[in-house]
Design an enzyme around this catalytic site. Structure first.
Site, PDB file in Angstrom:
ATOM      1  N   GLU A 122     -33.728   0.719  15.639  1.00 14.84           N
ATOM      2  CA  GLU A 122     -33.489   0.342  14.243  1.00 14.84           C
ATOM      3  C   GLU A 122     -32.051  -0.094  13.960  1.00 14.84           C
ATOM      4  OE1 GLU A 122     -36.034   0.045  12.241  1.00 14.84           O
ATOM      5  OE2 GLU A 122     -37.439   0.972  13.620  1.00 14.84           O
ATOM      6  N   TYR A 128     -42.464   2.812   7.024  1.00 17.32           N
ATOM      7  CA  TYR A 128     -42.950   1.943   5.939  1.00 17.32           C
ATOM      8  C   TYR A 128     -43.297   0.550   6.439  1.00 17.32           C
ATOM      9  CZ  TYR A 128     -38.069   0.582   6.296  1.00 17.32           C
ATOM     10  OH  TYR A 128     -36.858   0.182   6.781  1.00 17.32           O
ATOM     11  N   GLY A 129     -42.963   0.241   7.701  1.00 21.39           N
ATOM     12  CA  GLY A 129     -43.234  -1.068   8.316  1.00 21.39           C
ATOM     13  C   GLY A 129     -43.838  -0.859   9.689  1.00 21.39           C
TER      14      GLY A 129
END
Length: 188
Positions: free
Chosen positions: A93, A16-17
């Site tokens: 992440e 999403y990024g």
């Protein structure tokens, strides 16, 4: 908390990024996907990749919101690369405990439904900064730089790639325009 993920099965990842424009793993298939119950927001203070502890930047995270949705890309990892991809994603992440690893259900644009790995914000974490006004976000993003480069690069790449995919995000579009104006005025 790390998920117990069976890497002997096909692995899907929701981006999403920055994963949209730099997945960093071998992709067998990708498809536009929607995740419900979360929205994409600059709600995580970045002290590693796009800022420093002295001058934090902002990065995107999935923030829980029952009435919201987030459009992004679902990536199926190249078969045989699941374990290596999971290890690389966790290193990238989970640099701090601000993200939580979750398995979510996505609806693909072609109608398929599937389970995918993604990373969502831990709202109780010190790096969580949800609800910050857009102007304040723009001011931070315009100036922050971290280990992976300028915060502006992160914003512009994400906004541009979402536009290329036809995935409108009004907040990101506003932020990109505002940050471009702020950085242009800094150069004059």
């Amino acid at each position: 908390m790390l998920q117990d993920i069976d890497v002997s099965q096909p692995l899907w990842v929701f981006g999403y990024g920055s994963l949209i424009w730099h997945p960093g793993f071998p992709v067998e298939e990708q498809a536009v996907a929607r995740l419900t119950g979360f929205h994409r927001a600059f709600c995580m203070s970045s002290i590693h990749h796009r800022g420093t502890e002295e001058s934090p930047g902002l990065v995107l995270a999935l923030d829980k919101s029952d009435m919201a949705h987030c459009d992004g890309l679902a990536f199926r990892v190249m078969p045989g690369q699941e374990a290596e991809t999971l290890a690389a994603l966790r290193e990238r992440e989970l640099v701090s405990s601000a993200y939580i690893e979750e398995i979510v259900t996505l609806r693909l644009r072609d109608g398929r439904s599937l389970r995918a790995l993604t990373y969502v914000i831990e709202p109780g974490h010190v790096q969580y900064c949800g609800g910050m006004p857009l102007e304040e976000q723009a001011q931070i993003i315009a100036r922050a730089v971290g280990g992976r480069g300028p915060n502006t690069e992160y914003l512009f790449n994400t906004a541009d790639h979402l536009a290329d995919l036809g995935l409108a995000d009004d907040d990101l579009d506003w932020l990109a325009a505002r940050v471009r104006a702020l950085t242009a005025s800094d150069r004059t």
